[in-house]
Write an enzyme that holds these catalytic residues in place. Sequence first.
Site, short mmCIF file in Angstrom:
data_model
loop_
_atom_site.label_atom_id
_atom_site.label_comp_id
_atom_site.label_asym_id
_atom_site.label_seq_id
_atom_site.Cartn_x
_atom_site.Cartn_y
_atom_site.Cartn_z
CG ASP A 650 -1.87 1.13 1.30
OD1 ASP A 650 -2.73 1.20 0.41
OD2 ASP A 650 -1.75 1.97 2.21
CD GLU A 675 -2.56 2.55 -3.42
OE1 GLU A 675 -3.71 2.95 -3.58
OE2 GLU A 675 -1.98 2.56 -2.31
CG ASP A 758 -8.57 3.08 -2.71
OD1 ASP A 758 -9.23 3.19 -1.66
OD2 ASP A 758 -7.39 2.70 -2.73
#
Length: 871
Positions: A650, A675, A758
């Site tokens: 992340d 990410e 998201d």
Amino acid sequence: MSAASWSIPAIPRAVPPARGGPTGEAFLVAARPGRCRAAPRRLRLGRGAGGVVVARAGAAEVPVADSGEAAVVFSEKFPLRRCQTVEGKAWVRVDAEPDGDGKCKVVIGCDLEGKWVLHWGVSYDGETGREWDQPPAEIRPPGSVPIKDSAIETPLEISHSSEGRVLHEVEIKFDKDTSIAVINFVLKEEGTGAWFQHKGGDFRIPLSGSLKDKDSSGAKQGDKLEGSNSQPKETVPEDKGPNRKCISQFYGEYPILKSEYVENSVSVTVTENSKTDKNRVEFDTDITGDVIIHWGVCKGNTMTWEIPPEPHPPKTKIFRQKALQTLLEQKTDGSGNAISFLLNADYSGLVFVLKLNEDTWLRNLENNFDFYIPLTRVDQIGSTQEPRKADEHKLDDKSSQTDGLISDIRNLMVGLSSRRGQRTKNKVLQEDILQEIERLAAEAYSIFRSPTIEIAEDSVYIDDPESVKPACSGTGSGFEILCQGFNWESHKSGKWYVELGTKAKELASLGFTIVWSPPPTDSVSPEGYMPRDLYNLNCRYGTMEELKQLVNIFHQNGVKVLGDAVLNHRCAQFQNQNGVWNIFGGRINWDDRAVVADDPHFQGRGNKSSGDNFHAAPNIDHSQDFVRNDLKEWLCWMRKEVGYDGWRIDFVRGFWGGYVKDYMEASEPYFAVGEYWDSLSYTYGEMDYNQDAHRQRIVDWINATNGTAGAFDVTTKGILHMALERSEYWRLSDEKGKPPGVLGWWPSRAVTFIENHDTGSTQGHWRFPYGMEMQGYAYILTHPGTPAVFYDHIFSHLQQDIARLISVRHRLKIHCRSKIKILKAEQNLYAAEIDETVTMKIGSGHFEPSGPINWTVAVEGHDYKIWEASS
């Protein structure tokens, strides 16, 4: 009635048959009980109920005359599960006239079976944007439950229509002079976890004329709610001032398409007759209508499909010289279909799938492959007293098939290593060697994944394990297809690990090789992205034991599992002397030296951050040796204790990629993806054609990890948005005629996607253009890179179409380094050729492949089409 965006899960699919399968179709799968493997019993066979038709394959035709004794070789009844689409409707009604208590009301309902919940919030007069507030307590219906601080969930109550149909409705009552401007909602079916939205966004019901954000509400007072067949009964002029309150009578309906399972079965019986040296094969199913068996035979221990010599059973066609398709005969009592035919005894097995139509094929769920029916008794394969020897024989047979492949791979690796030592490097040659290694590895992998009569449980080891270091490439085999196994709301059930485990076989049968699971640690936020105690793996998704069981279930189905590792930041459990939360507890009990010094919110005493700060929690200082050592130990612990195969990392913008290299080399993942998310380049609000600077930042991060991890190709997602939304398909080719995203520069490290938790789900931060999702998947599932498919799309009306594309990718062996040649990039058309085996196009423009290759259509849909090279 114009359709809104509705999705419902539970449409199981699988890849096409391993041999001789038709192109482009999706498959349903069948569960399977234990086989009938007892010693052969004797029975007398007759014609059979229902008028079973009998024919002979591979021999001269004979009538049904099995009047003598016959031995049962195999007998089994396979449960089948298929789905059918049921159409219903949802509705919204606004009653503007106050009732006896002076209350107006909104009624929201639907007429399909299920456990329906309204997830809703409100916006007030004078507010702008799309943020929700929790509705005031006085208008919440009974049974409402608060969700965080912005919404509530209210169950719909069951009622009955005048025709006796079951309805689900909820009433929201409010005062006529309410300050609420808009009611926002989505519907949820709790039994399946499916979310029902309006054109990919929230439903917004305007209640007053003072909402400033009129254009985003989807409707003005008195107008139709966008996309509906609503008929407002009263038209109200726009507001003249803030004190004016106007509520319109309103009614709108929206179609819901829901897929439901239908349970059926197929029975297969094989008997042999020593006098005739023939095997009699009987199929019997309770499925009505046209049913076709798509079948072939095999010899020895191979799984290679063969077509038996003529004559074939009645109503049989040869399919592409690879398989037979036989239409079953309807039984006289109308209870289903059946057929029986004879085969020569020199075949060892029969392999088949059932075909109901061009889009519906039924396969075996137990091993995610075609049905395999043995045509010889166990004692003909090996002694029934020594079944272990038969298992060993199967493994030896497969091992012998891969011996040559392993030797080839080792020779290629030696050649590649020697070339790396030379000053002058031939990049083209090295790339060719890497591609050949991946091809050979995939071929060996497919041999061990192929179906067998029995599954051996012992592991197969390389002769000298000390000489082989696990690969740490970030790409897996190069043929991976990633499934994101959750959305933003998955934590709410508290049992997501259990729920996801029930879908493991289905996801494996669809062709996914890796599933990305949600963050596992104790977290301040229920979604898991604000981790606290890293070694506490009991979270809102389930317990640590449930997580370990989930990973084990996926491993049993041949699917790797990624853990979602949040390494950039961590929530503290204690305050320092100034009342700042920067002291950590649990097994990793850091103090404020673990927090970066340049985060003004958390008074860290570490070094300055090596990346961008995440302001909601203390940013961890990865330059500290004790921090890196603790995190490496934690990652290795999760690999060993939980069984994770790799990582989704992340917010990697927050710290240097070199630290990720350290973590990956320590934990040795099979697959890893970071990410790295930032904004694309815009000029005066218009997206720039050249996005090299954006993808360069992602590539720089991957390079800093030394290629030990890939990255999500955000560049490609953004360009796809603009290309599809504005019909500017010329954006899909850069100035050098290559794909404009990361996959155009470093395809083996590009993880392509169109949606995630998201961008989509109930957050919707950057939702893919509505109705164009399949164009996006047609792009990423035919192109190099590693494609990722979002959970909400898999379990929706898109599943069937996505499964077809996955099928093509597997069958034609498209991989992360496949070669691409862009053929067209125009205003309304993009076309490309991949590996000289696949041609694809998206967009409304016309295109047909030409040239010396003979192309046949594999898959097509709205504004997309895929062709494959035919031999």
